[in-house]
Every structure is written in C-alpha cells, then in structure tokens.
Motif scaffolding. Structure first.
Motif, PDB file in Angstrom:
ATOM      1  N   GLN A  44     -14.312  -3.060  -3.237  1.00  0.00           N
ATOM      2  CA  GLN A  44     -13.377  -4.201  -3.279  1.00  0.00           C
ATOM      3  C   GLN A  44     -13.623  -5.016  -4.556  1.00  0.00           C
ATOM      4  O   GLN A  44     -13.443  -6.227  -4.566  1.00  0.00           O
ATOM      5  CB  GLN A  44     -13.572  -5.043  -2.020  1.00  0.00           C
ATOM      6  CG  GLN A  44     -13.122  -4.302  -0.763  1.00  0.00           C
ATOM      7  CD  GLN A  44     -13.322  -5.112   0.488  1.00  0.00           C
ATOM      8  OE1 GLN A  44     -14.453  -5.492   0.809  1.00  0.00           O
ATOM      9  NE2 GLN A  44     -12.256  -5.398   1.210  1.00  0.00           N
ATOM     10  N   ILE A  45     -14.022  -4.306  -5.609  1.00  0.00           N
ATOM     11  CA  ILE A  45     -14.339  -4.990  -6.867  1.00  0.00           C
ATOM     12  C   ILE A  45     -13.129  -5.781  -7.369  1.00  0.00           C
ATOM     13  O   ILE A  45     -13.242  -6.973  -7.718  1.00  0.00           O
ATOM     14  CB  ILE A  45     -14.792  -3.948  -7.922  1.00  0.00           C
ATOM     15  CG1 ILE A  45     -16.165  -3.393  -7.540  1.00  0.00           C
ATOM     16  CG2 ILE A  45     -14.812  -4.546  -9.326  1.00  0.00           C
ATOM     17  CD1 ILE A  45     -16.681  -2.277  -8.427  1.00  0.00           C
ATOM     18  N   ILE A  46     -11.970  -5.128  -7.408  1.00  0.00           N
ATOM     19  CA  ILE A  46     -10.773  -5.806  -7.939  1.00  0.00           C
ATOM     20  C   ILE A  46     -10.405  -6.993  -7.050  1.00  0.00           C
ATOM     21  O   ILE A  46     -10.124  -8.102  -7.541  1.00  0.00           O
ATOM     22  CB  ILE A  46      -9.594  -4.804  -8.020  1.00  0.00           C
ATOM     23  CG1 ILE A  46      -9.928  -3.706  -9.040  1.00  0.00           C
ATOM     24  CG2 ILE A  46      -8.286  -5.512  -8.356  1.00  0.00           C
ATOM     25  CD1 ILE A  46      -8.870  -2.636  -9.176  1.00  0.00           C
ATOM     26  N   GLN A  47     -10.450  -6.757  -5.737  1.00  0.00           N
ATOM     27  CA  GLN A  47     -10.052  -7.818  -4.797  1.00  0.00           C
ATOM     28  C   GLN A  47     -10.975  -9.043  -4.946  1.00  0.00           C
ATOM     29  O   GLN A  47     -10.505 -10.186  -4.904  1.00  0.00           O
ATOM     30  CB  GLN A  47     -10.105  -7.273  -3.362  1.00  0.00           C
ATOM     31  CG  GLN A  47      -9.044  -6.222  -3.035  1.00  0.00           C
ATOM     32  CD  GLN A  47      -9.290  -4.828  -3.659  1.00  0.00           C
ATOM     33  OE1 GLN A  47     -10.290  -4.592  -4.323  1.00  0.00           O
ATOM     34  NE2 GLN A  47      -8.341  -3.925  -3.456  1.00  0.00           N
ATOM     35  N   VAL A  48     -12.271  -8.810  -5.144  1.00  0.00           N
ATOM     36  CA  VAL A  48     -13.196  -9.947  -5.276  1.00  0.00           C
ATOM     37  C   VAL A  48     -12.922 -10.697  -6.584  1.00  0.00           C
ATOM     38  O   VAL A  48     -12.874 -11.939  -6.616  1.00  0.00           O
ATOM     39  CB  VAL A  48     -14.680  -9.475  -5.210  1.00  0.00           C
ATOM     40  CG1 VAL A  48     -15.631 -10.605  -5.575  1.00  0.00           C
ATOM     41  CG2 VAL A  48     -15.008  -8.950  -3.817  1.00  0.00           C
ATOM     42  N   ILE A  49     -12.687  -9.958  -7.670  1.00  0.00           N
ATOM     43  CA  ILE A  49     -12.435 -10.648  -8.947  1.00  0.00           C
ATOM     44  C   ILE A  49     -11.147 -11.481  -8.853  1.00  0.00           C
ATOM     45  O   ILE A  49     -11.090 -12.604  -9.357  1.00  0.00           O
ATOM     46  CB  ILE A  49     -12.374  -9.637 -10.106  1.00  0.00           C
ATOM     47  CG1 ILE A  49     -13.750  -8.996 -10.295  1.00  0.00           C
ATOM     48  CG2 ILE A  49     -11.933 -10.308 -11.413  1.00  0.00           C
ATOM     49  CD1 ILE A  49     -13.839  -7.961 -11.376  1.00  0.00           C
ATOM     50  N   LYS A  50     -10.158 -10.921  -8.173  1.00  0.00           N
ATOM     51  CA  LYS A  50      -8.909 -11.700  -8.011  1.00  0.00           C
ATOM     52  C   LYS A  50      -9.152 -12.990  -7.218  1.00  0.00           C
ATOM     53  O   LYS A  50      -8.609 -14.041  -7.537  1.00  0.00           O
ATOM     54  CB  LYS A  50      -7.839 -10.833  -7.340  1.00  0.00           C
ATOM     55  CG  LYS A  50      -7.253  -9.811  -8.327  1.00  0.00           C
ATOM     56  CD  LYS A  50      -6.417  -8.789  -7.630  1.00  0.00           C
ATOM     57  CE  LYS A  50      -5.116  -9.353  -7.190  1.00  0.00           C
ATOM     58  NZ  LYS A  50      -3.954  -8.827  -7.804  1.00  0.00           N
ATOM     59  N   MET A  51     -10.012 -12.891  -6.210  1.00  0.00           N
ATOM     60  CA  MET A  51     -10.350 -14.108  -5.438  1.00  0.00           C
ATOM     61  C   MET A  51     -11.035 -15.127  -6.351  1.00  0.00           C
ATOM     62  O   MET A  51     -10.740 -16.320  -6.327  1.00  0.00           O
ATOM     63  CB  MET A  51     -11.352 -13.775  -4.321  1.00  0.00           C
ATOM     64  CG  MET A  51     -10.796 -13.183  -3.078  1.00  0.00           C
ATOM     65  SD  MET A  51     -12.236 -12.975  -1.945  1.00  0.00           S
ATOM     66  CE  MET A  51     -11.799 -11.474  -1.137  1.00  0.00           C
ATOM     67  N   LEU A  52     -11.987 -14.614  -7.159  1.00  0.00           N
ATOM     68  CA  LEU A  52     -12.763 -15.521  -8.020  1.00  0.00           C
ATOM     69  C   LEU A  52     -11.887 -16.182  -9.074  1.00  0.00           C
ATOM     70  O   LEU A  52     -12.143 -17.309  -9.510  1.00  0.00           O
ATOM     71  CB  LEU A  52     -13.918 -14.760  -8.700  1.00  0.00           C
ATOM     72  CG  LEU A  52     -15.028 -14.242  -7.782  1.00  0.00           C
ATOM     73  CD1 LEU A  52     -16.029 -13.406  -8.572  1.00  0.00           C
ATOM     74  CD2 LEU A  52     -15.760 -15.381  -7.080  1.00  0.00           C
ATOM     75  N   LYS A  53     -10.843 -15.469  -9.488  1.00  0.00           N
ATOM     76  CA  LYS A  53      -9.974 -16.028 -10.547  1.00  0.00           C
ATOM     77  C   LYS A  53      -8.994 -17.066 -10.018  1.00  0.00           C
ATOM     78  O   LYS A  53      -8.393 -17.808 -10.783  1.00  0.00           O
ATOM     79  CB  LYS A  53      -9.183 -14.874 -11.196  1.00  0.00           C
ATOM     80  CG  LYS A  53     -10.025 -14.031 -12.147  1.00  0.00           C
ATOM     81  CD  LYS A  53      -9.209 -12.945 -12.774  1.00  0.00           C
ATOM     82  CE  LYS A  53      -8.211 -13.502 -13.738  1.00  0.00           C
ATOM     83  NZ  LYS A  53      -7.443 -12.505 -14.466  1.00  0.00           N
ATOM     84  N   ASP A  54      -8.807 -17.063  -8.703  1.00  0.00           N
ATOM     85  CA  ASP A  54      -7.813 -17.975  -8.125  1.00  0.00           C
ATOM     86  C   ASP A  54      -8.417 -19.380  -7.971  1.00  0.00           C
ATOM     87  O   ASP A  54      -9.313 -19.580  -7.147  1.00  0.00           O
ATOM     88  CB  ASP A  54      -7.370 -17.417  -6.766  1.00  0.00           C
ATOM     89  CG  ASP A  54      -6.337 -18.305  -6.092  1.00  0.00           C
ATOM     90  OD1 ASP A  54      -6.009 -19.365  -6.666  1.00  0.00           O
ATOM     91  OD2 ASP A  54      -5.881 -17.942  -5.005  1.00  0.00           O
TER      92      ASP A  54
END
Ligand code: SF4
Ligand code: SF4
Length: 502
Positions: A213-223
């Motif tokens: 879930q690397i992409i999903q976590v980075i998207k969360m962090l960027k929000d």
C-alpha cells in the motif's frame, strides 16, 4: 532465516522506490507504463530468457506493488490502473504466485545425482519396493513413472547420491497450501493458507510476492486534510541499522508527514493485561488451557487445522488492533498506518476497519529513500515513551508468555499457570498437536508463526537475533518495567471494554 539482500530484493526495492517517487511528484500516470522498460531493457542484465519476459514479470510485480491482484486485472494496462487507482478494488488475498515469473521447477521428488558411483552393492535397487531404479551406462536412474516417492533409495545410498528434490515454495509451506497445478505452475490454495508469508521469502525466482500500500500511504501523507498516525511494531528497533535510534525514526516519520507516531508496544501492554485476566478467568471456569492470539498466522493455524480447540484461543485482540481502536475512538477521522515486520498483518488488517494501511519495514525504508531521507545521517530525534518494558518485549518469542507470567506474579496468581511458548509454523503445528492429545504440559501456550517471533517476520530487514538484543536494550530503557505500572495502558484497556475482544 538469513536476511540476505539478493538481486530479487534489489529489484523489488527499485520498483517500490520508483512508484513512491512517481506518486510523490504526481507523475504516476505519466511514468508507470514505462517502468518495466526502464528496469529491464536490452542493455541491462537479464535474469530471464529475454527482456520481453522480464518486462512481463515486472508488470505483474508493479501491479502488486500498486496494491492490486495482477490476475484480477491481468488485461488492464499499468497506465489505466494508475488512472483508476482510487476506484479499483484493492487486493484482498495479499500473497500471490505471479504466473509469468513461476519457473515451474521440477517436481520429480527423488533424483539421482552425479555422486552415483555405480557401486557393486546397488543398495538403492534392492531398497526400492517398485523396481523403479535401473542401471544404465554405469549409473542409476529412477523411472519416475514407477516411483512412489517413499524415499527408501535415498536412505539406502551410502554415498548420499540421491537428492530429495522439493520445490522451494512447497518446502517453505508448513501447511501444504502450495501445489503444482495442471501446468506445473505453483498455485496457492487460499482455503489452506494461513498467511505466514514464508513462501514469499522462499522462491528464488521471485514468483511469490505480496501486495503493498505504498502508493496509498503516500497519497494519505500528501493530503493536508488528512491526519495520519503511524503505529510501529515493537520489532522496529535496529531495522534501519544499529545507528538509527528509535527517536530518529520517529522524527523522520513526523518529517515525512505522519501527525503522530505511537509504539504498538502500548497496545501490547493493554493486550498483556487483558490476556492475563482472561487466562485466569478461563482457567477458573474449568477450561484446561488457553492459547495466545496476537499472531494472526498462529490463530489461523488453530482455526483451520485444529478447530476442536479454536474456542480455547484467547479472544483478546492483537496489539495492533487494540492500539488502532483506542486511537480511532479519540479521533475517528484520523488514518492509521501499521508499520511492522509482518505480511500476515496485511491480511489481518483487511478484516479490521480501524487499520487503514499496513507497511512492512522494507516498504517504509523504500518510501524514506524516495523522499531523500538517509536515516544513517539523520540528526533529529523525538522522544518515544509510550510503553513499558513488558510491551516492548512482545517482539520476540517468549515475550508474551513472560509478560503474562510477571503480571500474574504481581497479583499472586502465578502458581496457577504453566507457561509454554513456541515459534515457527512447523513447531507451532507440533505443539498444537501435542496440546490436542494432552501431551503438552502447559495451560498457556504462546505461539508465533515466525521463527524467533515477530523479529523474524518476512518484512523485516535485520537478523532476528540482533534485533532481539536491540529490543531488549530498548525495553530496559522504558519508563516502566511492568505493563501494570503503565497506568495509561490499564485505563485505556478498561475504557475500551469489549473492543479489546475479537
Ligand atoms: S519455487 Fe515454486 S513458485 Fe518459485 S519458480 Fe519454483 S515452482 Fe514457481
Ligand atoms: S503464506 Fe504461508 S501458508 Fe500461505 S501459501 Fe505461503 S507458506 Fe503456505
């Protein structure tokens, strides 16, 4: 198991780092399609027959790293997947055989090697009950059509010339969940699988992998609107090198966008207190024994293979779930990312709404690299002090049993309990069998699927013996020795009441 960095490890990490970078720079849609070619072209070293096969394999690996089942989306291009990343169904099975990558290893179980000396005795021929061994041109051969795989020839050969050839994936799976299908490709029977992840480490062709879930976590962090908490498993100590202190890792996690960082060892304190009282209660009601429940693979092993004692397993949730439920109770909108050594936690998290994502230490390491953070040279530190020494010691085999023993000692009830602990799926199976047959002298059994406990998890990067020593040192520095002294943990456990139960 040795934590060797192989060519496969490097390739996988290159994929994770590339996907993380694309996501950070909002270039995923633009760049993902060309990633297989970037990683394997006619000029780069090739491990397969041609760059086309290598690229086909890389496409499957990238789909898994993006968080999707490559079989379910086999007709979808990477760019299409990147465009629809928030709409596609996330991977539920987590561990997959990549069909293009599987090399269909030989499955003739016994093979005669060049060590055969065509001796006079020919003990192998005499030992075989099916006359399957023939001598041709001064060497023994096995007629595989006649062989019943009894192994008597191997035992009989004085030169050790007969090899028992088991596929690495099948050998790794202690519950026989992997078999060759009609085309000789490895195939996982998910009804039998307990999610231990041993097969992922075993395949020398990189044909068994887990989704991330690397992409999903980075998207969360960027929000900027989303508050994301990191909850880190007790075995995190030393994972990024002996010089990277716990405080440095915490500061780095805050720098990359996590709002708060908590030790899952706090959840372990809560679990220890709950499980100790549950154990006494159950024994006082006449139950003969109780098994621990914090390792999902051990629990799944009991539920699938020893259903007759499934009701004897503790119903206390795992430390990950206990902490996530606690934090979500106070802030329901926040997101929870578990970071640990474990693949089976990815499966456990599927069933738990309070966990939003799971990363292994290796996956976190790749995210940090993609963000340009070199932990070895990192200077910032943040104090980390959520848990007692007890909770921190959950990281290695025997830790849970020991903590429960200490809690009950403080309460004067230690004499009621006979403790035992076991680690590694093969050993867990044996111990459970003995427990069922009444041949194991204990009334509390701690079971950990990984050898050495969580420190030996498939997503860890450090030798488990070294990690155990570092965890013990870190545990010694805790503010409290006993989980009982961590008043916050006890209050929180009570405030959660039935939410501490599965
Ligand atoms: S070890 Fe198993 S999964 Fe890996 S290539 Fe061989 S048969 Fe396929
Ligand atoms: S995850 Fe474990 S139980 Fe499942 S197939 Fe792999 S080795 Fe077997």
């Amino acid at each position: 198991m040795l934590n060797i960095v192989t060519e496969l490890t490097k390739l996988k990490r290159r994929i994770y780092i590339s996907l993380a970078r694309f996501t950070l720079k909002d270039q995923l849609v633009e760049k993902v399609e060309s990633l297989p070619e970037l990683l394997a072209n006619a000029d780069t070293p090739r491990y397969r027959c041609c760059e086309y096969k290598e690229q086909a394999i890389l496409k499957e690996m990238i789909k898994l790293a993006m968080g999707f089942d490559p079989e379910q989306y086999k007709n979808m291009s990477l760019i299409e997947m990147a465009k629809q990343i928030d709409q596609l169904e996330s991977d539920k099975r987590i561990i997959h055989v990549l069909s293009v990558a599987c090399d269909r290893c030989p499955i003739d179980k016994y093979m005669i090697t060049d060590a055969c000396r065509n001796c006079v005795a020919h003990s192998c021929v005499s030992a075989c009950p099916r006359n399957a061994i023939v001598i041709i041109q001064n060497r023994a051969y096995i007629d595989q059509g006649k062989c019943i795989e009894c192994g008597r020839c191997k035992v009989a050969c004085p030169f050790g010339a007969i090899l028992e050839n088991i596929r690495p994936c099948e050998r790794a799976c202690a519950v026989d969940a992997i078999k060759a299908d009609y085309s000789r490709q490895a195939s996982i029977d998910y009804e039998k699988c307990i999610g231990c992840g041993n097969c992922v480490r075993s395949c020398p062709f990189g044909a068994i992998e887990d989704s991330t879930q690397i992409i999903q976590v980075i998207k969360m962090l960027k929000d900027p609107e989303t508050k994301v908490n990191a909850i880190i498993a007790p075995s995190f100590i030393g994972q990024f090198g002996a010089k990277v202190s716990p405080g440095k890792l915490k500061a780095a996690l805050v720098e990359i966008g996590f709002s708060e960082v908590y030790e899952v060892a706090l959840g372990a304190d809560m679990v220890a207190l709950n499980e100790a009282h549950e154990l006494v209660e159950r024994l006082e009601k006449g139950q003969p024994f109780m098994t621990s429940s914090c390792c999902p693979s051990f629990l799944s092993l009991i539920q699938k293979y020893f259903p007759e004692i499934a009701d004897k397993a503790s119903t206390t949730v795992s430390p990950m779930i206990a902490l996530a439920r606690l934090l979500k109770k106070t802030d329901p909108e926040s997101k929870m990312v578990f970071i640990g050594p474990c693949i089976t936690k990815k499966i456990e998290a599927q069933k738990e709404k309070d966990i939003d994502a799971v990363l292994t230490f290796e996956e976190l390491g790749c995210i940090l690299v993609s963000m340009g953070i070199n932990l070895a040279e990192y200077e910032l530190e943040e104090e980390i002090k959520d848990a007692s020494s007890h909770g921190r010691n959950f990281a290695y085999a025997g830790g849970v049993a020991n903590v429960i023993r200490e809690i009950l000692k403080e309460e004067g009830k230690e004499n009621l309990i006979k403790f035992a602990h076991v680690d590694g799926i093969v050993n867990c199976k044996e111990a459970l069998q003995k427990l069922v047959e009444g041949k194991l002298d204990c009334n509390f059994l701690e079971g950990m699927g990984c050898e050495g406990g969580c420190v030996g998890g498939p997503g860890s990067m450090m030798n488990s013996k070294i990690t155990t020593r570092l965890v013990q040192k870190f545990a010694d520095k805790a503010r409290w020795k006993l989980a009982l002294e961590n008043k916050a943990a006890e209050e929180k456990r009570k405030s959660l009441a039935h939410a501490m139960e599965r």
